[in-house]
Design a protein around this motif. Structure first.
Motif, mmCIF file in Angstrom:
data_model
loop_
_atom_site.group_PDB
_atom_site.id
_atom_site.type_symbol
_atom_site.label_atom_id
_atom_site.label_comp_id
_atom_site.label_asym_id
_atom_site.label_seq_id
_atom_site.Cartn_x
_atom_site.Cartn_y
_atom_site.Cartn_z
ATOM 1 N N TRP A 1 -0.690 -4.864 11.275
ATOM 2 C CA TRP A 1 -1.047 -3.171 11.793
ATOM 3 C C TRP A 1 -1.048 -2.560 10.658
ATOM 4 O O TRP A 1 -1.574 -2.216 9.962
ATOM 5 N N ALA A 2 -0.676 -3.201 9.047
ATOM 6 C CA ALA A 2 -0.722 -3.172 7.592
ATOM 7 C C ALA A 2 -1.871 -2.645 7.380
ATOM 8 O O ALA A 2 -2.828 -1.951 6.716
ATOM 9 N N ALA A 3 -2.385 -3.806 7.700
ATOM 10 C CA ALA A 3 -3.578 -3.622 7.321
ATOM 11 C C ALA A 3 -4.393 -2.697 7.653
ATOM 12 O O ALA A 3 -5.622 -1.705 7.426
ATOM 13 N N GLU A 4 -4.520 -3.049 9.537
ATOM 14 C CA GLU A 4 -4.999 -1.733 9.982
ATOM 15 C C GLU A 4 -4.734 -0.219 9.628
ATOM 16 O O GLU A 4 -5.891 0.558 9.531
ATOM 17 N N HIS A 5 -3.721 0.017 8.410
ATOM 18 C CA HIS A 5 -3.845 1.252 8.340
ATOM 19 C C HIS A 5 -3.479 1.274 6.820
ATOM 20 O O HIS A 5 -3.166 1.916 5.697
ATOM 21 N N SER A 6 -4.963 0.817 6.442
ATOM 22 C CA SER A 6 -4.900 0.316 4.821
ATOM 23 C C SER A 6 -3.596 0.591 3.959
ATOM 24 O O SER A 6 -3.544 0.622 2.653
ATOM 25 N N TYR A 7 -2.268 -0.323 4.964
ATOM 26 C CA TYR A 7 -1.591 -0.549 3.655
ATOM 27 C C TYR A 7 -1.449 -1.718 2.462
ATOM 28 O O TYR A 7 -2.236 -2.599 3.151
ATOM 29 N N GLN A 8 -1.275 -1.919 1.456
ATOM 30 C CA GLN A 8 -1.821 -2.999 0.845
ATOM 31 C C GLN A 8 -0.256 -3.885 0.581
ATOM 32 O O GLN A 8 0.655 -3.379 0.142
ATOM 33 N N LYS A 9 0.543 -4.853 0.698
ATOM 34 C CA LYS A 9 0.936 -5.877 0.280
ATOM 35 C C LYS A 9 2.042 -5.989 -0.869
ATOM 36 O O LYS A 9 0.776 -5.832 -1.573
ATOM 37 N N LEU A 10 2.810 -5.882 -1.428
ATOM 38 C CA LEU A 10 3.773 -5.407 -2.999
ATOM 39 C C LEU A 10 3.050 -6.530 -3.090
ATOM 40 O O LEU A 10 2.989 -6.763 -4.907
ATOM 41 N N ARG A 11 3.798 -8.167 -2.603
ATOM 42 C CA ARG A 11 3.454 -9.658 -3.058
ATOM 43 C C ARG A 11 2.936 -10.236 -1.839
ATOM 44 O O ARG A 11 4.029 -10.266 -0.608
ATOM 45 N N THR A 12 1.607 -10.891 -1.864
ATOM 46 C CA THR A 12 1.465 -11.921 -1.064
ATOM 47 C C THR A 12 2.002 -12.637 -0.454
ATOM 48 O O THR A 12 2.217 -13.765 -1.608
#
Ligand code: ZN
Ligand code: ZN
Length: 271
Positions: A255-266
């Motif tokens: 969901w986050a990727a679809e909304h163009s958010y990047q994770k703070l730490r993979t």
């Protein structure tokens, strides 16, 4: 004494693999990796002792015991070739053929790099270093006399690592928010309404996303810097283990990727 924490993580990964079949492959890798970490932690503790020491804030990475760590690296690479997803397993297999001095340089570069190896290393080398050094980092953190950090730092007060996941823990009638380090697993308190990536405090720019299948885990995203972090709410599920539940809730990352958010730490699954 701290060995029990590895068993808690292993058990939680096994349980969640049953509950969330879509995450079972990744959780199985995590479970086997954690068994390796448990064993490595025991070896480090046997060599270095159980006494707690004073370490000034942010100084954890000043220590690096080459003679202790380097002999563990070849067995670690062998384990990774057997248990990791194919791209990482293949890289570990190739990396096994490099010299001991190259391994040492790679590990030290990651260890001394406050960005978590994201700036100065080949990505797979940084991942291998990160996965390998976690038990050592956790050993040092567990054997440091605790002192409350000044203010509310957005990076780990002991090692400078980025947070992997947040936690909400019951306190009184409410909950306190904390962040958990992606390298040494130190947990420190953090204010609830503030982005740990950029410091944004405007509630209208801090989005929360939940999905009904994971009532106790939520995405906390920031519309100022487009970063996100997952937070595990232990007031809703007291059996949750934040670092493990974070791995299992893959649809939230999608969901986050679809909304163009990047994770703070993979995380260890590359999500
Ligand atoms: Zn840390
Ligand atoms: Zn932000």
């Amino acid at each position: 004494m701290n060995n029990a924490k590895w068993d808690v993580r292993i058990e939680r990964a096994r349980k969640l693999a049953v509950n969330y079949p879509f995450a079972s492959e990744g959780l199985r890798f995590y479970e086997r990796l954690t068994r390796f970490h448990k064993s490595a932690y025991s070896q480090i503790e046997a060599a270095c002792g159980t006494a707690k020491r004073d370490r000034p804030p942010a100084m954890l990475r000043r220590e690096f015991d080459t003679f202790l760590l380097l002999p563990q690296f070849a067995p670690f690479l062998s384990a990774i070739t057997e248990i990791a997803p194919v791209p990482l397993a293949r890289f570990a297999s190739e990396f096994r053929t490099r010299s001991g001095s190259y391994w040492q340089q790679t590990l030290v570069r990651f260890w001394e790099d406050g960005s978590g190896g994201q700036m100065n290393s080949e990505p797979f080398e940084a991942i291998l270093s990160w996965l390998f050094l976690r038990p050592y980092a956790e050993y040092l953190a567990d054997h440091t006399k605790s002192t409350a950090p000044k203010g509310t730092p957005s990076l780990c007060p002991l090692c400078g690592g980025k947070p992997q996941v947040g936690a909400l823990r019951p306190e009184g009638d409410g909950a306190t928010r904390s962040l958990i380090c992606s390298l040494c697993a130190t947990e420190w308190e953090y204010r609830r309404i503030v982005c740990p990536a950029c410091g944004e405090e405007d509630v209208h720019k801090l989005a929360i996303y939940t999905a009904k299948e994971f009532n106790h885990v939520r995405v906390e995203a920031c519309d100022s810097c487009r970063s996100y972090l997952k937070t595990v709410d232990l007031t809703k599920d007291g059996h949750a283990v934040p670092v493990v539940d974070e791995l299992a809730t893959i649809p939230l990352d999608l969901w986050a990727a679809e909304h163009s958010y990047q994770k703070l730490r993979t995380n260890v699954l590359g999500l």
